[in-house]
Design a protein around this motif. Sequence first.
Motif, short mmCIF file in Angstrom:
data_model
loop_
_atom_site.label_atom_id
_atom_site.label_comp_id
_atom_site.label_asym_id
_atom_site.label_seq_id
_atom_site.Cartn_x
_atom_site.Cartn_y
_atom_site.Cartn_z
N GLU A 63 9.44 6.46 4.89
CA GLU A 63 8.31 5.94 5.66
C GLU A 63 8.60 4.54 6.18
O GLU A 63 8.37 4.22 7.34
CB GLU A 63 7.05 5.92 4.81
N ARG A 67 9.15 3.49 10.13
CA ARG A 67 8.28 2.49 10.76
C ARG A 67 9.09 1.36 11.39
O ARG A 67 8.86 1.00 12.55
CB ARG A 67 7.30 1.92 9.74
N TYR A 113 0.11 4.64 17.20
CA TYR A 113 -1.24 4.26 16.80
C TYR A 113 -2.18 5.46 16.73
O TYR A 113 -3.11 5.47 15.92
CB TYR A 113 -1.79 3.17 17.73
N TYR A 116 -1.24 6.94 13.43
CA TYR A 116 -1.67 6.02 12.38
C TYR A 116 -3.18 6.15 12.15
O TYR A 116 -3.65 6.21 11.02
CB TYR A 116 -1.31 4.58 12.76
N GLY A 117 -3.94 6.19 13.24
CA GLY A 117 -5.39 6.35 13.12
C GLY A 117 -5.76 7.67 12.45
O GLY A 117 -6.66 7.72 11.61
N TYR A 118 -5.06 8.73 12.82
CA TYR A 118 -5.33 10.05 12.24
C TYR A 118 -5.08 10.04 10.73
O TYR A 118 -5.93 10.46 9.95
CB TYR A 118 -4.46 11.11 12.92
N TYR A 119 -3.90 9.55 10.32
CA TYR A 119 -3.57 9.57 8.90
C TYR A 119 -4.37 8.54 8.12
O TYR A 119 -4.66 8.74 6.95
CB TYR A 119 -2.07 9.38 8.70
N ASN A 120 -4.75 7.45 8.77
CA ASN A 120 -5.58 6.47 8.10
C ASN A 120 -6.96 7.06 7.80
O ASN A 120 -7.51 6.86 6.72
CB ASN A 120 -5.73 5.22 8.98
N LYS A 121 -7.49 7.84 8.75
CA LYS A 121 -8.77 8.50 8.53
C LYS A 121 -8.65 9.62 7.49
O LYS A 121 -9.50 9.80 6.63
CB LYS A 121 -9.29 9.07 9.84
N LYS A 122 -7.54 10.37 7.58
CA LYS A 122 -7.34 11.50 6.66
C LYS A 122 -7.19 11.05 5.22
O LYS A 122 -7.74 11.65 4.32
CB LYS A 122 -6.10 12.29 7.11
N TYR A 123 -6.41 10.01 4.98
CA TYR A 123 -6.13 9.55 3.63
C TYR A 123 -7.01 8.38 3.22
O TYR A 123 -6.90 7.89 2.10
CB TYR A 123 -4.65 9.21 3.46
N SER A 125 -7.42 4.95 3.96
CA SER A 125 -7.04 3.64 3.47
C SER A 125 -7.83 2.55 4.14
O SER A 125 -8.44 2.59 5.06
CB SER A 125 -5.59 3.31 3.64
#
Length: 125
Positions: A63, A67, A113, A116-123, A125
């Motif tokens: 990861e 990045r 982005y 990032y937004g998708y995985y931030n919402k899914k997990y 943080s």
Amino acid sequence: MEKYKILRITAAIFMAIIVGLSAEFGSIVPAILAIVIVAMVSYIYKKSTDKILEDERVVKASEKASRIAIVVFSISIALIGMFLIILRREYSDYTQAGFTLAYSSVALLALYYIFYGYYNKKYGS
């Protein structure tokens, strides 16, 4: 783990040979087939084995490497694109390449982005 490492090295060599020959003969179909076959073989092997091939450290390192690679690449192509656009009076042939690189950088960052937004919402943080 050792068998998987040997499989990956063999697959990479196979794919490099096929892609090289494909480029030499000017045909893209064998290269695409080689990539698909190697991806399928790797996927099937990973799913069929009971051994742990990756742990949390490997995933975290991957990861971080991904990045930083995206950041360095997008900044590099943006700067090269900007440089080519600035030099459009002296080197007008490269102006289109400059715009292509600049827009590609923007598209790459936009994709980053969005994911990032998708995985931030899914997990969460």
